[in-house]
Design a protein around this motif. Structure first.
Motif, PDB file in Angstrom:
ATOM      1  N   PHE A 132      90.192  -2.990  -2.910  1.00  0.00           N
ATOM      2  CA  PHE A 132      90.442  -1.711  -2.255  1.00  0.00           C
ATOM      3  C   PHE A 132      90.178  -1.880  -0.763  1.00  0.00           C
ATOM      4  N   VAL A 133      91.151  -1.454   0.050  1.00  0.00           N
ATOM      5  CA  VAL A 133      91.096  -1.732   1.490  1.00  0.00           C
ATOM      6  C   VAL A 133      91.152  -0.434   2.287  1.00  0.00           C
ATOM      7  N   GLU A 134      90.255  -0.306   3.233  1.00  0.00           N
ATOM      8  CA  GLU A 134      90.278   0.783   4.215  1.00  0.00           C
ATOM      9  C   GLU A 134      90.566   0.181   5.578  1.00  0.00           C
ATOM     10  N   VAL A 135      91.473   0.806   6.350  1.00  0.00           N
ATOM     11  CA  VAL A 135      91.851   0.299   7.673  1.00  0.00           C
ATOM     12  C   VAL A 135      91.553   1.369   8.712  1.00  0.00           C
ATOM     13  N   LYS A 136      90.671   1.036   9.662  1.00  0.00           N
ATOM     14  CA  LYS A 136      90.355   1.925  10.773  1.00  0.00           C
ATOM     15  C   LYS A 136      90.752   1.239  12.074  1.00  0.00           C
ATOM     16  N   HIS A 137      91.699   1.830  12.769  1.00  0.00           N
ATOM     17  CA  HIS A 137      92.212   1.238  14.006  1.00  0.00           C
ATOM     18  C   HIS A 137      91.778   2.105  15.175  1.00  0.00           C
ATOM     19  N   ARG A 138      90.537   1.888  15.598  1.00  0.00           N
ATOM     20  CA  ARG A 138      89.967   2.664  16.694  1.00  0.00           C
ATOM     21  C   ARG A 138      89.252   1.719  17.653  1.00  0.00           C
ATOM     22  N   PRO A 139      89.985   0.983  18.480  1.00  0.00           N
ATOM     23  CA  PRO A 139      89.346   0.058  19.413  1.00  0.00           C
ATOM     24  C   PRO A 139      88.318   0.779  20.273  1.00  0.00           C
ATOM     25  N   GLY A 140      87.136   0.185  20.372  1.00  0.00           N
ATOM     26  CA  GLY A 140      86.069   0.782  21.163  1.00  0.00           C
ATOM     27  C   GLY A 140      85.177   1.713  20.389  1.00  0.00           C
ATOM     28  N   SER A 141      85.520   2.038  19.125  1.00  0.00           N
ATOM     29  CA  SER A 141      84.701   2.940  18.306  1.00  0.00           C
ATOM     30  C   SER A 141      84.205   2.187  17.085  1.00  0.00           C
ATOM     31  N   ILE A 142      82.903   1.937  17.035  1.00  0.00           N
ATOM     32  CA  ILE A 142      82.359   1.193  15.910  1.00  0.00           C
ATOM     33  C   ILE A 142      82.234   2.089  14.689  1.00  0.00           C
ATOM     34  N   MET A 143      82.364   1.496  13.511  1.00  0.00           N
ATOM     35  CA  MET A 143      82.177   2.202  12.257  1.00  0.00           C
ATOM     36  C   MET A 143      80.717   2.052  11.829  1.00  0.00           C
ATOM     37  N   GLY A 144      80.131   3.144  11.337  1.00  0.00           N
ATOM     38  CA  GLY A 144      78.731   3.142  10.943  1.00  0.00           C
ATOM     39  C   GLY A 144      78.548   3.170   9.443  1.00  0.00           C
ATOM     40  N   SER A 145      77.301   3.300   9.028  1.00  0.00           N
ATOM     41  CA  SER A 145      76.980   3.289   7.598  1.00  0.00           C
ATOM     42  C   SER A 145      77.539   4.516   6.882  1.00  0.00           C
ATOM     43  N   LYS A 146      77.648   5.648   7.583  1.00  0.00           N
ATOM     44  CA  LYS A 146      78.176   6.866   6.957  1.00  0.00           C
ATOM     45  C   LYS A 146      79.623   6.662   6.509  1.00  0.00           C
ATOM     46  N   GLU A 147      80.440   6.094   7.384  1.00  0.00           N
ATOM     47  CA  GLU A 147      81.845   5.847   7.041  1.00  0.00           C
ATOM     48  C   GLU A 147      81.961   4.838   5.901  1.00  0.00           C
ATOM     49  N   LEU A 148      81.086   3.842   5.917  1.00  0.00           N
ATOM     50  CA  LEU A 148      81.139   2.827   4.872  1.00  0.00           C
ATOM     51  C   LEU A 148      80.739   3.402   3.520  1.00  0.00           C
TER      52      LEU A 148
END
Length: 344
Positions: free
Chosen positions: A255-271
């Motif tokens: 299962f794959v999630e793709v976040k394309h937001r250069p400059g915006s890190i993904m945190g534990s909440k999103e994960l």
């Protein structure tokens, strides 16, 4: 204006320490504190501490250390590259040279810095990006590139602009008055590869979200999986599903999630939101072109199902590793050309 680049270790590995501790720092810890600008003495100390390196390498290292200690000045501008977030940090040197063992891992030669601004790599001209791709640990920027960085900088707490890179004639290379230029075929090869990697990442970053999703799916197909991509506009928490048979009847089920937001890190909440509802035996892949926070990496390590976090740099590596096996539509998203270099 005088502006210096000081790299945060190989691949930016010391980036967080540079920012959190408000410093720039260089390595070569076995040489000890620099007591004088005597280059011959420093070359001898480097040769003793690192006997397996070539004589020319010792000379280049000595020039870099002496420049850091004696040429950088309080009040000069300094930048370093945050590869994961695709930004250059911009600051001001606030102190003279200091020897601080254990302050930054394996980098005891320290200058204190006040980090105040940032510049998105994607808004820089092609010439500036090429100039900043030099592999030297420390170098002075040309006046044109320094002026461009100052013109495009935004405060550290401001969002990074997402404008695509502009095409412009190449600007002057980084200045290198002390003879610390790339001096061997091996170093020139390394610089060419470093710049090539950076420009491939630029090309990936310029894709829109749907194109990036198609690129990830295409790479998975090149790796031997069959994929199903969520319809455009759907928000089901999973962007791509992959498995050997394409039906999920054979393992692994990915299962794959793709976040394309250069400059915006993904945190534990999103994960955690992505991992919710996953079952034992599922495999998960989270792609973020803006990178991941330390909490997200911790969350991935302790997750009940296997999850791999894929940054822009690791996506670029996968793309190159499997490029020959990509289908035509996927190749068209990031067209690459092979070039050859003499074997060393």
């Amino acid at each position: 204006m005088t502006m210096w680049m000081v790299r945060a270790g190989r691949g930016g590995e010391n980036m967080d320490e540079f920012l959190q501790k408000s410093v720039v720092a260089l390595g070569w810890p076995h040489v000890g504190k620099l007591e004088s600008p005597n280059k011959a003495d420093l070359v001898a100390r480097l040769a003793y501490s690192y006997p397996d390196e070539k004589e020319g390498t010792h000379g280049n290292w000595a020039g870099t250390l002496l420049r850091f200690a004696y040429e950088l000045a309080t009040g000069d501008s300094v930048i370093t590259y945050d590869r994961e977030r695709r930004r250059y940090l911009v600051g001001t040197i606030m102190s003279g040279y200091e020897w601080q063992p254990q302050f930054v891992e394996d980098k005891p030669n320290v200058r204190h810095v006040k980090w105040t601004h940032q510049v998105a790599r994607d808004v820089l001209s092609t010439g500036a990006r090429n100039s900043l791709g030099a592999i030297q640990t420390l170098f002075k920027l040309s006046e044109d590139v320094a002026a461009e960085l100052h013109r495009l900088q935004v405060p550290l707490d401001a969002p990074l602009p997402e404008a695509p890179a502009r095409v412009s004639p190449p600007s002057a290379p980084a200045e290198d008055e002390e003879g610390d230029e790339v001096s061997s075929e091996a170093e020139l090869r390394a610089e060419m590869l470093e710049k090539a990697d950076a420009f491939v990442e630029d090309a990936i970053s310029r894709l829109n979200w749907e194109q990036l999703q198609d690129l990830v799916a295409g790479i998975l197909r090149a790796m031997g999986y069959r994929t199903t991509v969520s319809p455009k506009g759907a928000d089901r928490g999973v962007d791509i599903f992959a498995s050997p048979d394409g039906l999920g009847l054979q393992d692994p089920r990915i299962f794959v999630e793709v976040k394309h937001r250069p400059g915006s890190i993904m945190g534990s909440k999103e994960l955690r939101a992505f991992l919710g509802g996953r079952k034992p035996g599922d495999k998960c892949l989270y792609v973020s072109t803006g990178g991941f926070s330390k909490d997200a990496h911790y969350e991935a390590d302790r997750a009940s199902v296997p999850v791999t976090l894929l940054t822009l740099a690791s996506l670029r590596k996968l793309l190159i590793d499997h490029y020959d096996a990509l289908d035509g539509e996927t190749r068209a998203l990031v067209p690459l050309k092979r070039f050859y270099w003499p074997a060393i």
